[in-house]
Design a protein around this motif. Sequence first.
Motif, PDB file in Angstrom:
ATOM      1  N   ASN A 134       0.811  -1.211   0.000  1.00 12.39           N
ATOM      2  CA  ASN A 134       0.000   0.000   0.000  1.00 12.39           C
ATOM      3  C   ASN A 134       0.843   1.259   0.000  1.00 12.39           C
ATOM      4  O   ASN A 134       1.903   1.327   0.635  1.00 12.39           O
ATOM      5  N   PRO A 166      -0.129   5.193   0.816  1.00  5.24           N
ATOM      6  CA  PRO A 166      -1.167   6.157   1.191  1.00  5.24           C
ATOM      7  C   PRO A 166      -1.020   7.442   0.398  1.00  5.24           C
ATOM      8  O   PRO A 166       0.068   7.999   0.277  1.00  5.24           O
ATOM      9  N   THR A 213      -4.721  10.724   3.718  1.00  5.48           N
ATOM     10  CA  THR A 213      -4.991  10.143   5.030  1.00  5.48           C
ATOM     11  C   THR A 213      -5.680  11.175   5.896  1.00  5.48           C
ATOM     12  O   THR A 213      -5.237  12.322   5.972  1.00  5.48           O
ATOM     13  N   SER A 266       4.114  10.953  -0.479  1.00  2.00           N
ATOM     14  CA  SER A 266       3.611  10.187  -1.617  1.00  2.00           C
ATOM     15  C   SER A 266       3.368  11.090  -2.816  1.00  2.00           C
ATOM     16  O   SER A 266       3.636  10.705  -3.962  1.00  2.00           O
ATOM     17  N   ARG A 304      -5.575   5.329  -1.211  1.00  4.70           N
ATOM     18  CA  ARG A 304      -4.262   4.721  -1.346  1.00  4.70           C
ATOM     19  C   ARG A 304      -4.186   3.932  -2.638  1.00  4.70           C
ATOM     20  O   ARG A 304      -5.189   3.457  -3.170  1.00  4.70           O
ATOM     21  N   ALA A 316      -3.808   0.182   6.432  1.00  4.45           N
ATOM     22  CA  ALA A 316      -3.967  -0.411   5.096  1.00  4.45           C
ATOM     23  C   ALA A 316      -5.139  -1.357   5.095  1.00  4.45           C
ATOM     24  O   ALA A 316      -5.192  -2.301   4.339  1.00  4.45           O
TER      25      ALA A 316
END
Length: 276
Positions: A82, A84, A87, A95, A135, A274
């Motif tokens: 996973n 993300p 969030t 990310s 995600r 996750a």
Amino acid sequence: MTDAPSTTDPAPPNNPAPLLDLPALRRAELAEHPYRWAELPHTLNDPDGRTARQLEAEFPTQGFQLTERTDHGAEKTYRTRNLPLITHGRPVAESRHALTPLWQRLVDELAAPDYRAAVAQATGRRLEHCTIEVRAVRYGPGYWIAPHTDRADKVVTQLWYFNSQWPADWQGTLRILGSAAPDDVTAEVAPRQGSSVLLVRSTDSWHSVTPVAGAARQDRRTLLLHFIDPTADTDTGTETDTDPGRRGTRADGGPVDAFQQADATGRSEYPGSARD
């Protein structure tokens, strides 16, 4: 195993048109059995398929964390990787830096009020008080999610798939189940590029992902979004992932915490959820 898309197109010209086909989403007709859900073959504003192919080619590759629970005594077992992207309703900066501009646009559209309103209209659920969790998920050979219903705070889930080729013998299908029994299959959805699935959570919304076959030459690539109700009583759900006492097993057979998440180097540092 190779992880390259089967076709590549020249990058499309800069186009401010929305990536998501929100009118199509609003018109979605949800099945009522065994619970409210829909498979949507066209959710991208992409008549020639070029955008879907570019999103596939640019699907994130770095920063994924392994999340697993392999204890067969657990209510839900799984193995996925996973990344993300959003969030608690906020973009994950680390990310985002790894995303291409096209993927950044897609994530921004998912965080926008127009998308939330379209999903609310399609599902009939009030979502204005919900936060979103987004995600990217990769399933390698042998990765799976066992039959489960989502936690009570996951009001609506939407998934998108990014594999232009996915032969039946690669398995890794989403199964819509009539009960907790893995063979009580109402519908089976292959991860076809550009298609999407909507799931409205209930106490009966059983679903699973079958193990990806060893013959698969690509990871199964999914974009997963949850609308989270922060006021929901998660004790009413069937999952117990919030219990820190639950333990799984490492690949070597030793015990691990239920949320041990390791990258390719074996580190277990990622604190995010996750859970599907």
